[in-house]
Design a protein around this motif. Structure first.
Motif, PDB file in Angstrom:
ATOM      1  N   LYS A 271       0.833  -1.204   0.000  1.00 61.38           N
ATOM      2  CA  LYS A 271       0.000   0.000   0.000  1.00 61.38           C
ATOM      3  C   LYS A 271       0.862   1.246   0.000  1.00 61.38           C
ATOM      4  N   SER A 272       0.435   2.253  -0.755  1.00 60.06           N
ATOM      5  CA  SER A 272       1.045   3.588  -0.715  1.00 60.06           C
ATOM      6  C   SER A 272      -0.051   4.581  -0.376  1.00 60.06           C
ATOM      7  N   LYS A 273       0.223   5.449   0.585  1.00 64.01           N
ATOM      8  CA  LYS A 273      -0.810   6.383   1.039  1.00 64.01           C
ATOM      9  C   LYS A 273      -0.180   7.702   1.461  1.00 64.01           C
ATOM     10  N   GLN A 274      -0.842   8.805   1.091  1.00 67.38           N
ATOM     11  CA  GLN A 274      -0.410  10.138   1.520  1.00 67.38           C
ATOM     12  C   GLN A 274      -1.468  10.726   2.450  1.00 67.38           C
ATOM     13  N   THR A 289      -5.063   9.871   0.805  1.00 66.00           N
ATOM     14  CA  THR A 289      -5.111   9.491  -0.601  1.00 66.00           C
ATOM     15  C   THR A 289      -4.317   8.219  -0.807  1.00 66.00           C
ATOM     16  N   LYS A 290      -5.007   7.165  -1.288  1.00 65.89           N
ATOM     17  CA  LYS A 290      -4.346   5.906  -1.609  1.00 65.89           C
ATOM     18  C   LYS A 290      -4.180   5.801  -3.121  1.00 65.89           C
ATOM     19  N   GLY A 291      -3.058   5.267  -3.548  1.00 66.24           N
ATOM     20  CA  GLY A 291      -2.808   5.108  -4.973  1.00 66.24           C
ATOM     21  C   GLY A 291      -1.441   4.515  -5.209  1.00 66.24           C
ATOM     22  N   SER A 292      -1.068   4.418  -6.480  1.00 68.14           N
ATOM     23  CA  SER A 292       0.241   3.837  -6.790  1.00 68.14           C
ATOM     24  C   SER A 292       1.364   4.849  -6.597  1.00 68.14           C
ATOM     25  N   ASN A 294       3.226   5.909  -8.572  1.00 64.89           N
ATOM     26  CA  ASN A 294       4.361   5.430  -9.380  1.00 64.89           C
ATOM     27  C   ASN A 294       5.438   4.758  -8.539  1.00 64.89           C
ATOM     28  N   VAL A 295       5.049   4.242  -7.376  1.00 62.81           N
ATOM     29  CA  VAL A 295       5.999   3.542  -6.508  1.00 62.81           C
ATOM     30  C   VAL A 295       6.261   2.145  -7.074  1.00 62.81           C
ATOM     31  N   ASN A 296       7.501   1.696  -6.982  1.00 58.37           N
ATOM     32  CA  ASN A 296       7.840   0.347  -7.426  1.00 58.37           C
ATOM     33  C   ASN A 296       6.999  -0.689  -6.688  1.00 58.37           C
ATOM     34  N   ASP A 297       6.503  -1.686  -7.441  1.00 59.85           N
ATOM     35  CA  ASP A 297       5.683  -2.737  -6.834  1.00 59.85           C
ATOM     36  C   ASP A 297       6.505  -3.665  -5.953  1.00 59.85           C
ATOM     37  N   PHE A 298       7.803  -3.744  -6.221  1.00 62.28           N
ATOM     38  CA  PHE A 298       8.665  -4.650  -5.458  1.00 62.28           C
ATOM     39  C   PHE A 298       9.777  -3.869  -4.768  1.00 62.28           C
TER      40      PHE A 298
END
Length: 342
Positions: A271-274, A289-292, A294-298
């Motif tokens: 999870k990525s969250k601001q 705000t939850k979203g990608s 553009n963070v690396n999945d691994f």
């Protein structure tokens, strides 16, 4: 008189609870570890049943191999998120425990109970061949977190003390050599929380495949960017606890002296969250705000620790950048304290 009796009974119950149920820091940490272990076992058992169901569908021709792999991936991701959510519910209890320890609010057991504990433990060890070749530990780590730009954290765009990380999980510690206690393989499963707090009233925004810091038009009381990972850490541990011989039996010890661990970790982003805190029309507002982003999945990186008994100085560094396609690579770096409780 009735009120006095009730009051006296209440005080007596409080006194007895304090005397007989007071636990040490280590005992309370082990209780939390047991909760996390139970959660992990439950989720793994549930995932096993789900995967068996998918395999049955594949064997019966109800789904294709590609569909089965896709289903398995989604089920694994769902269970990983469930583990992260359920373990996250224990976070506040664990944070409060560590804070009480730091503040000196946790009292140790009285001398009678302490003597009994050590005596019973000593008696148990002497009645066996010593610790098992493989032991388990509950791991908790906490400290400062930041991003390294061009391999440096100087002049960082993120608060040094406001940005932090948490990590907790379970590890196995296996003595590698049968008759030598120095080398151990340490491996397990951990949940990592990496938090960043930008400076100068800024927050993260995305523009296409780029993620950049943007100055807010309103005053931000706080802005933090959180990434949660499920990782598999592996270390080669040098444990100088040594061994002793009693009644012609060799007892190998662990976590009783200097320890050094060298290794790394690999895992996936859950999870990525601001989170932005500000004031609007006299009201306190918290925007999540939850979203990608553009963070690396691994995630994969190197880590090391050095310490004495249960406490170590701990450092970790991500070898892959935080953001997948940014023009300038920035890698997460952390430094803090690590606790390994047998």
């Amino acid at each position: 008189m009735k009120n006095f009796t009730i009051y006296l009974t209440g005080l007596l119950c409080l006194f007895l609870t304090t005397v007989f149920s007071q636990e040490t820091f280590e005992e309370r940490a082990k209780t939390i570890a047991a909760k996390i272990e139970s959660i992990t076992k439950e989720e793994k058992a549930a995932l096993k049943l789900e995967l068996e169901s998918v395999n049955a569908q594949l064997e019966n021709g109800a789904i294709s191999k590609e569909q089965s792999e896709e289903k398995k991936m989604k089920l694994a991701e769902a269970r990983a998120k469930s583990i992260e959510f359920r373990v996250g519910q224990v976070q506040e209890e664990l944070k409060d425990l560590v804070q009480q320890k730091v503040d000196g609010k946790i009292k140790e057991q009285d001398s009678t109970r302490s003597f009994k504990f050590h005596f019973d433990r000593k008696k148990h060890k002497e009645s066996t061949t010593g610790e098992s070749r493989t032991t388990t530990q509950f791991v908790f780590a906490w400290g400062a977190n930041n991003l390294a730009t061009n391999n440096a954290v100087a002049h960082s765009e993120y608060r040094y003390w406001g940005s932090h990380f948490y990590e907790w999980g379970l590890t196995y510690n296996t003595r590698i050599l049968k008759n030598n206690n120095l080398l151990h393989a340490k491996y397990g499963l951990s949940v990592m929380y990496n938090n960043l707090r930008p400076t100068d009233n800024r927050f993260f925004t995305t523009s296409g495949n780029q993620t950049v810091l943007t100055t807010s038009a309103i005053h931000l009381k706080d802005a933090r960017f959180r990434n949660v990972y499920l990782v598999v850490p592996v270390h080669l541990e040098f444990d100088f606890s040594g061994k002793e011989t009693k009644n012609d039996k060799t007892i190998f010890k662990t976590h009783q002296s200097l320890r050094i661990g060298l290794g790394g970790y690999a895992g996936a982003n859950l999870k990525s969250k601001q989170i932005l805190d500000y004031e609007s029309d006299g009201n306190d507002v918290q925007q999540k705000t939850k979203g990608s982003f553009n963070v690396n999945d691994f995630i994969y990186g190197v880590s090391a620790y050095i310490g004495y008994k249960e406490i170590s100085l701990y450092a970790k560094y991500d070898l892959n950048p935080l953001f997948e396609n940014n023009v300038i690579d920035q890698n997460n770096i952390s430094l803090g304290l690590r606790f390994d409780f047998n």
